[in-house]
Design an enzyme around this catalytic site. Sequence first.
Site, mmCIF file in Angstrom:
data_model
loop_
_atom_site.group_PDB
_atom_site.id
_atom_site.type_symbol
_atom_site.label_atom_id
_atom_site.label_comp_id
_atom_site.label_asym_id
_atom_site.label_seq_id
_atom_site.Cartn_x
_atom_site.Cartn_y
_atom_site.Cartn_z
ATOM 1 N N TYR A 23 -61.901 19.640 -30.110
ATOM 2 C CA TYR A 23 -60.754 19.661 -31.019
ATOM 3 C C TYR A 23 -60.263 18.256 -31.380
ATOM 4 O O TYR A 23 -59.345 18.109 -32.183
ATOM 5 C CB TYR A 23 -59.595 20.446 -30.404
ATOM 6 C CG TYR A 23 -59.634 21.912 -30.738
ATOM 7 C CD1 TYR A 23 -60.596 22.737 -30.181
ATOM 8 C CD2 TYR A 23 -58.719 22.479 -31.608
ATOM 9 C CE1 TYR A 23 -60.649 24.079 -30.478
ATOM 10 C CE2 TYR A 23 -58.763 23.823 -31.923
ATOM 11 C CZ TYR A 23 -59.725 24.616 -31.350
ATOM 12 O OH TYR A 23 -59.769 25.951 -31.664
ATOM 13 N N LYS A 71 -68.778 24.672 -18.539
ATOM 14 C CA LYS A 71 -70.209 24.841 -18.795
ATOM 15 C C LYS A 71 -70.905 23.601 -18.216
ATOM 16 O O LYS A 71 -71.671 22.906 -18.896
ATOM 17 C CB LYS A 71 -70.442 24.986 -20.311
ATOM 18 C CG LYS A 71 -71.848 25.360 -20.704
ATOM 19 C CD LYS A 71 -72.169 26.829 -20.526
ATOM 20 C CE LYS A 71 -73.614 27.112 -20.854
ATOM 21 N NZ LYS A 71 -74.022 28.497 -20.595
ATOM 22 N N ASP A 96 -69.778 31.526 -19.976
ATOM 23 C CA ASP A 96 -70.407 32.772 -20.431
ATOM 24 C C ASP A 96 -70.239 33.878 -19.382
ATOM 25 O O ASP A 96 -69.909 35.028 -19.712
ATOM 26 C CB ASP A 96 -71.897 32.564 -20.797
ATOM 27 C CG ASP A 96 -72.610 31.568 -19.901
ATOM 28 O OD1 ASP A 96 -71.941 30.888 -19.112
ATOM 29 O OD2 ASP A 96 -73.851 31.473 -19.981
ATOM 30 N N ASP A 107 -59.581 28.335 -26.454
ATOM 31 C CA ASP A 107 -59.341 28.988 -27.739
ATOM 32 C C ASP A 107 -60.092 30.316 -27.802
ATOM 33 O O ASP A 107 -59.530 31.363 -28.135
ATOM 34 C CB ASP A 107 -59.820 28.046 -28.852
ATOM 35 C CG ASP A 107 -59.619 28.628 -30.228
ATOM 36 O OD1 ASP A 107 -58.546 29.207 -30.476
ATOM 37 O OD2 ASP A 107 -60.536 28.518 -31.068
#
Length: 365
Positions: free
Chosen positions: A124, A191, A224, A248
Amino acid sequence: MTHEVVLIPGDGIGPEITRAAQRVVAAAGVDISWHEVQAGAGVIDQYGAPLPDHVIDAIRTYGVALKGPITTPVGSGFRSVNVALRHAFNLYACVRPCASMPGDGSRYDNVDLVIIRENSEDLYAGIEFDADSVGAGAIADTVKKQTGKELGPQTAISIKPISRAASERIVRYAFEYARANGRKKVTAVHKANIMKCTDGLYLHVARDVAAEYPDIAFEDKIVDAACMGLVMHPEDFDVLVLPNLYGDIVSDLSAGLIGGLGMAPGANIGDGCAIFEATHGSAPDIAGQDVANPTAEILSACMLLDHLGETTAAARIRAAVRVTLSSGASVTQDVRRALTGSYDGAVGTTQFTDEVIDALSRMVV
Ligand code: NAD
């Protein structure tokens, strides 16, 4: 006591849902002097920018705002006013509680989790460019060194800054939030198996901070797997702390666990300033039709009331929303469809708000 609060109605469904929230707050007997200012595409002709200086000045003066969603052009055009506001006031923590309510139309009745999203960095940050513009510069050299590949034409690059300072600040915020609100566990989402440098740093920092809070359980999950876990067993989650982009995405996923975006409130918190707004966007597909669900914005206004110390009024409004939803008789079309498979019998934004205000008049907490 009169509270001074900035109101940014926003665009799309924003004016309809912020009006609903204002009406409910007034009906709860809280005296607020609203300082209404406009932002977004609609003010560019008048002020030359989607986020005029006087909007910034008003928020700086009063330190607290209720905001409707503001449309961001997709793929081109001006950068997000919502992101710009978070940067302008260093609103580093986005707090989004997701809790089941009877009659919310969800497949689940046992969701009670809180998303804590880092708001200041990650993808972002808006550092993007065409590879052509960097040519044989330092980034192209680094790519060549790390991957053995040349940056070809028509390659676009986005930079993901993750800092130790911002990671520590948001993880600490999550643990302090957990302590202050009787929560038992914090899950750091990342991640780091793929982004070993950026998400790796975030994960290391999260583990270090977690060690300072032995009274709160800690776990980490790859994003995930966290998404699958949320859908399969949302009851396994309590407080989740995530870098900006995962925050988000997982916010909207979690809204889907409690009846949809029309149900999910939020707050952007900094040191000395706070802006309250629903998780959802401007919903142009339903704007101006008096069909939007104002619950998310009303519950965001409850978070605002808590922030102002008006905790009894906030509790009464939440109870009135619960009663209205649980009756099942007067719900907006999003909830109606989730409950029955059809929009038939749904009420509009205004009538739903009337029902909440009616329930509020009977609510003692
Ligand atoms: P959205 O959240 O506006 O809408 C997604 C879907 O959810 C739509 O089908 C919409 O009708 C529905 N929905 C959303 N809020 C609802 C409500 N209160 N009641 C009933 N249904 C509701 O997402 P989008 O369509 O991807 O984005 C539209 C615009 O909003 C974009 O320009 C985006 O950038 C902007 N946006 C703004 C904010 C913000 O102001 N903080 C947040 C997210 C998106």
